[in-house]
Design a protein around this motif. Structure first.
Motif, PDB file in Angstrom:
ATOM      1  N   ASN A   1     -11.200   5.829   0.605  1.00 58.53           N
ATOM      2  CA  ASN A   1     -12.045   5.668  -0.574  1.00 58.53           C
ATOM      3  C   ASN A   1     -11.457   6.380  -1.791  1.00 58.53           C
ATOM      4  OD1 ASN A   1     -14.811   4.844  -1.699  1.00 58.53           O
ATOM      5  ND2 ASN A   1     -14.769   7.044  -2.150  1.00 58.53           N
ATOM      6  N   ASP A   2     -10.629   7.414  -1.544  1.00 58.58           N
ATOM      7  CA  ASP A   2      -9.990   8.160  -2.632  1.00 58.58           C
ATOM      8  C   ASP A   2      -8.643   7.574  -3.036  1.00 58.58           C
ATOM      9  OD1 ASP A   2     -12.130   9.957  -2.646  1.00 58.58           O
ATOM     10  OD2 ASP A   2     -11.195  11.252  -1.144  1.00 58.58           O
ATOM     11  N   TRP A   3      -8.208   6.514  -2.383  1.00 56.91           N
ATOM     12  CA  TRP A   3      -6.908   5.919  -2.691  1.00 56.91           C
ATOM     13  C   TRP A   3      -6.956   5.204  -4.045  1.00 56.91           C
ATOM     14  CZ3 TRP A   3      -4.643   3.324   2.346  1.00 56.91           C
ATOM     15  CH2 TRP A   3      -4.432   4.324   3.313  1.00 56.91           C
ATOM     16  N   PRO A   4      -5.793   4.915  -4.614  1.00 57.05           N
ATOM     17  CA  PRO A   4      -5.750   4.154  -5.880  1.00 57.05           C
ATOM     18  C   PRO A   4      -6.431   2.787  -5.732  1.00 57.05           C
ATOM     19  CG  PRO A   4      -3.614   5.116  -5.386  1.00 57.05           C
ATOM     20  CD  PRO A   4      -4.457   5.335  -4.175  1.00 57.05           C
ATOM     21  N   SER A   5      -6.897   2.233  -6.837  1.00 53.38           N
ATOM     22  CA  SER A   5      -7.648   0.970  -6.827  1.00 53.38           C
ATOM     23  C   SER A   5      -6.860  -0.170  -6.193  1.00 53.38           C
ATOM     24  CB  SER A   5      -8.047   0.587  -8.252  1.00 53.38           C
ATOM     25  OG  SER A   5      -8.919   1.546  -8.795  1.00 53.38           O
ATOM     26  N   PHE A   6      -5.564  -0.241  -6.459  1.00 56.12           N
ATOM     27  CA  PHE A   6      -4.742  -1.329  -5.918  1.00 56.12           C
ATOM     28  C   PHE A   6      -4.775  -1.321  -4.393  1.00 56.12           C
ATOM     29  CE2 PHE A   6      -0.707  -2.949  -4.274  1.00 56.12           C
ATOM     30  CZ  PHE A   6      -0.676  -4.217  -4.843  1.00 56.12           C
ATOM     31  N   SER A   7      -4.595  -0.152  -3.785  1.00 55.68           N
ATOM     32  CA  SER A   7      -4.602  -0.044  -2.321  1.00 55.68           C
ATOM     33  C   SER A   7      -5.967  -0.409  -1.752  1.00 55.68           C
ATOM     34  CB  SER A   7      -4.209   1.371  -1.891  1.00 55.68           C
ATOM     35  OG  SER A   7      -2.871   1.653  -2.233  1.00 55.68           O
TER      36      SER A   7
ATOM     37  N   VAL B   1       0.832  -1.206   0.000  1.00 58.78           N
ATOM     38  CA  VAL B   1       0.000   0.000   0.000  1.00 58.78           C
ATOM     39  C   VAL B   1       0.868   1.258   0.000  1.00 58.78           C
ATOM     40  CG1 VAL B   1      -1.658   1.354   1.356  1.00 58.78           C
ATOM     41  CG2 VAL B   1      -1.994  -1.108   1.076  1.00 58.78           C
ATOM     42  N   THR B   2       1.935   1.262   0.803  1.00 54.97           N
ATOM     43  CA  THR B   2       2.839   2.419   0.864  1.00 54.97           C
ATOM     44  C   THR B   2       3.454   2.704  -0.501  1.00 54.97           C
ATOM     45  OG1 THR B   2       3.365   1.975   3.189  1.00 54.97           O
ATOM     46  CG2 THR B   2       4.891   3.373   1.960  1.00 54.97           C
ATOM     47  N   ILE B   3       3.960   1.662  -1.154  1.00 52.87           N
ATOM     48  CA  ILE B   3       4.566   1.832  -2.477  1.00 52.87           C
ATOM     49  C   ILE B   3       3.543   2.351  -3.478  1.00 52.87           C
ATOM     50  CG2 ILE B   3       5.550   0.556  -4.430  1.00 52.87           C
ATOM     51  CD1 ILE B   3       6.941  -1.261  -2.407  1.00 52.87           C
ATOM     52  N   ASN B   4       2.334   1.797  -3.438  1.00 50.80           N
ATOM     53  CA  ASN B   4       1.290   2.224  -4.373  1.00 50.80           C
ATOM     54  C   ASN B   4       0.884   3.678  -4.157  1.00 50.80           C
ATOM     55  OD1 ASN B   4      -2.166   1.936  -4.795  1.00 50.80           O
ATOM     56  ND2 ASN B   4      -0.742   1.614  -6.492  1.00 50.80           N
ATOM     57  N   LEU B   5       0.726   4.082  -2.894  1.00 54.23           N
ATOM     58  CA  LEU B   5       0.348   5.469  -2.599  1.00 54.23           C
ATOM     59  C   LEU B   5       1.443   6.443  -3.036  1.00 54.23           C
ATOM     60  CD1 LEU B   5      -1.249   5.125   0.977  1.00 54.23           C
ATOM     61  CD2 LEU B   5      -2.443   5.518  -1.174  1.00 54.23           C
ATOM     62  N   TYR B   6       2.690   6.051  -2.799  1.00 55.36           N
ATOM     63  CA  TYR B   6       3.800   6.956  -3.121  1.00 55.36           C
ATOM     64  C   TYR B   6       4.024   7.073  -4.631  1.00 55.36           C
ATOM     65  CZ  TYR B   6       8.536   8.816  -3.438  1.00 55.36           C
ATOM     66  OH  TYR B   6       9.632   9.565  -3.765  1.00 55.36           O
ATOM     67  N   PHE B   7       4.122   5.950  -5.310  1.00 59.80           N
ATOM     68  CA  PHE B   7       4.445   5.990  -6.736  1.00 59.80           C
ATOM     69  C   PHE B   7       3.256   6.405  -7.611  1.00 59.80           C
ATOM     70  CE2 PHE B   7       8.018   3.356  -5.294  1.00 59.80           C
ATOM     71  CZ  PHE B   7       9.065   3.997  -5.962  1.00 59.80           C
ATOM     72  N   SER B   8       2.058   6.372  -7.039  1.00 59.14           N
ATOM     73  CA  SER B   8       0.908   6.893  -7.784  1.00 59.14           C
ATOM     74  C   SER B   8       0.803   8.412  -7.640  1.00 59.14           C
ATOM     75  CB  SER B   8      -0.383   6.239  -7.292  1.00 59.14           C
ATOM     76  OG  SER B   8      -0.643   6.589  -5.940  1.00 59.14           O
ATOM     77  N   GLY B   9       1.669   8.991  -6.783  1.00 54.48           N
ATOM     78  CA  GLY B   9       1.667  10.436  -6.578  1.00 54.48           C
ATOM     79  C   GLY B   9       0.552  10.924  -5.676  1.00 54.48           C
ATOM     80  N   TYR B  10      -0.065   9.993  -4.933  1.00 58.03           N
ATOM     81  CA  TYR B  10      -1.197  10.392  -4.094  1.00 58.03           C
ATOM     82  C   TYR B  10      -0.741  11.222  -2.902  1.00 58.03           C
ATOM     83  CZ  TYR B  10      -5.487  10.094  -1.371  1.00 58.03           C
ATOM     84  OH  TYR B  10      -6.613  10.412  -0.659  1.00 58.03           O
ATOM     85  N   MET B  11       0.415  10.850  -2.291  1.00 63.13           N
ATOM     86  CA  MET B  11       0.933  11.599  -1.144  1.00 63.13           C
ATOM     87  C   MET B  11       2.432  11.333  -1.011  1.00 63.13           C
ATOM     88  SD  MET B  11      -0.616   9.357   2.072  1.00 63.13           S
ATOM     89  CE  MET B  11      -2.322   9.623   1.620  1.00 63.13           C
TER      90      MET B  11
END
Length: 485
Positions: free
Chosen positions: A323-329, A285-295
């Motif tokens: 709920n606003d996170w990327p689909s993968f997370s 989840v951390t990798i997905n949030l970071y590399f998707s540019g979410y935070m």
């Protein structure tokens, strides 16, 4: 079926419920006298119900509690408590009885969601009752009942296992009542410790009590609709993470720690699998949030770790609107809802021990297909799992998924989108609470139509009672006289 014995035990359970009800009555007398009448009327109603059960019930000394009577006490006891717990909400707002029942079931099953548009709608005494339903539901209503009831032989084991469910649940000490009392002592001690730490973190007293009761129950009732987001405190989040992990692991571990039996603690493989799963999910989840540019990375790690632990423990707190996170997370969180915590904990879900045993059983069948003469046993750590237990877990998993699919189809009849229906039923059956879409972490279940709320109530009850108990008492032949139980 010994109906007199069942009625007698339900009468005693009702009395125990009335004793818990005294706490919000006292709170109302000091802080909310305007609504004191609600709990006075409720206590009269509870006393009446207890009297009726006592009239039609009879218990004898050294009475043997058989499995069928135990199932009836657990199933009917939970339904009875949820209905009686709804009375204060109903007296406060007689116009919406379904909302009253929803609030009570959500509390006792530790799902931790609400239909109220604002917690300002609840007076202080009702908020106290709301917290108490959560906390008593976490340790188990029947667990408290076991402590005060006389020892009744083999059937009491069913009561105990019903409150500490899972494929690997175990007693901490040989006697069931002593185990229940010890678990309650640990539960109370950890709750008090969390309250103290939250007060040190600067959380006001009532909010600290609310958060501690909700965290130890892995429930998720918060003082605010947006959960822990409003606190804006890393310290509070760290405390919550710590106690969510503690309460979602097998309570027998803490008895072993107290006994300094470190070898048994280290050899307990279930919590290794559980912590490993949470660690892997946090990294993903951390990798997905970071590399998707979410935070940024620091925030990705902070909120990813918190949310994985919150959903994995089935507590349902939120430090960010996932709920606003990327689909993968979001998909990772959805899968964690199904898995849940450890057996013998206050967490919901299928339980990590069952999932591991199912995976090992599937691997064993694959090996047997490739090597028909191979002898392969399923193990958890050094403990070999009885094939009967593996079969029971397989049946439970099939029934769990079947019920999940049926309830998802039923709730979608109200017009809710399929993916949102999946999230709602998964969150309710696993006692997580918040999900996605219309029931996102910053929303409530008040937006759902009545049919959807009714199905959600059914999902919460089935998940908390682990399906078999509730389905058993709904069978007409369960109540017929039989000698083969």
């Amino acid at each position: 079926m010994d109906s007199k014995l069942v009625n007698s035990l339900l009468g005693k359970l009702t009395i125990a419920f009335g004793l818990v009800m005294l706490i919000p009555l006292i709170a109302a007398a000091f802080y909310d006298p305007e609504h004191m009448w609600i709990f006075a009327v409720t206590l009269v109603f509870v006393a009446t119900v207890a009297s009726i059960f006592s009239i039609y019930g009879k218990s004898r000394l050294h009475q043997r509690l058989r499995v069928r009577e135990a199932i009836a006490v657990v199933g009917c006891g939970w339904l009875l408590v949820c209905f009686m717990g709804a009375v204060p909400y109903l007296l406060l707002n007689p116009a919406d009885p379904l909302a009253a029942l929803f609030e009570s079931v959500s509390g006792f099953t530790t799902t931790g969601v609400t239909t109220a548009s604002s917690f300002n709608d609840f007076p202080p005494s009702i908020l106290v009752w709301r917290c108490l339903t959560h906390w008593t539901g976490g340790i188990g209503v029947i667990m408290l009942f076991i402590i005060i009831m006389p020892q009744m032989n083999s059937g009491t084991s069913y009561l105990f296992n019903a409150e500490l469910p899972g494929g690997m649940a175990e007693r901490t000490v040989p006697k069931i009542k002593a185990s229940a009392l010890l678990i309650l002592t640990i539960y109370i001690s950890l709750t008090m410790l969390e309250i103290v730490l939250l007060l040190v973190a600067g959380v006001p007293l009532f909010q600290a009590i609310n958060l501690a009761l909700a965290t130890m129950a892995t429930g998720g009732f918060s003082y605010y609709h947006d959960s822990l987001i409003s606190f804006h405190s890393v310290f509070v989040e760290v405390i919550a993470i710590t106690f969510m992990l503690i309460s979602s692991m097998n309570f027998s571990l803490y008895y072993k720690i107290w006994r300094r039996d470190w070898q048994s603690v280290l050899e307990d493989s279930e919590h290794h699998y559980y912590l490993g799963l949470l660690a892997v999910a946090t990294v993903l989840v951390t990798i997905n949030l970071y590399f998707s540019g979410y935070m940024p990375f620091a925030d990705s790690l902070r909120h990813g770790f918190f949310q994985v632990v919150s959903i994995g423990s089935t507590t349902g707190f939120a430090s960010d609107d996932f709920n606003d996170w990327p689909s993968f997370s979001r998909n990772i969180l959805l899968l964690l809802m199904f898995v849940g915590g450890c057996s013998g904990s206050t967490a919901g879900g299928i339980k990590i021990s069952r999932v591991v045993i199912l995976l090992k059983a599937a691997w064993a069948e694959l090996l047997r297909t490739l090597h028909p003469r191979i002898v392969y046993s399923v193990k958890m750590g050094k403990r070999e799992i009885d094939p009967v237990v593996v079969g029971n877990i397989t049946r439970f998993f099939f029934l769990y998924i079947l019920v999940f699919v049926v309830l998802t189809v039923l709730i979608s009849l109200s017009g809710i989108a399929v993916m949102e229906s999946i999230g709602i039923i998964a969150a309710c059956m696993s006692s997580v609470g918040p999900a996605f879409g219309v029931v996102r972490p910053t929303a409530t279940y008040g937006m759902l139509p009545d049919w959807a709320r009714f199905i959600s109530i059914l999902a919460m009850l089935l998940g908390r009672l682990e399906i078999f108990t509730l389905l058993a008492i709904l069978r007409p032949d369960f109540w017929r006289d039989k000698k083969n139980w």
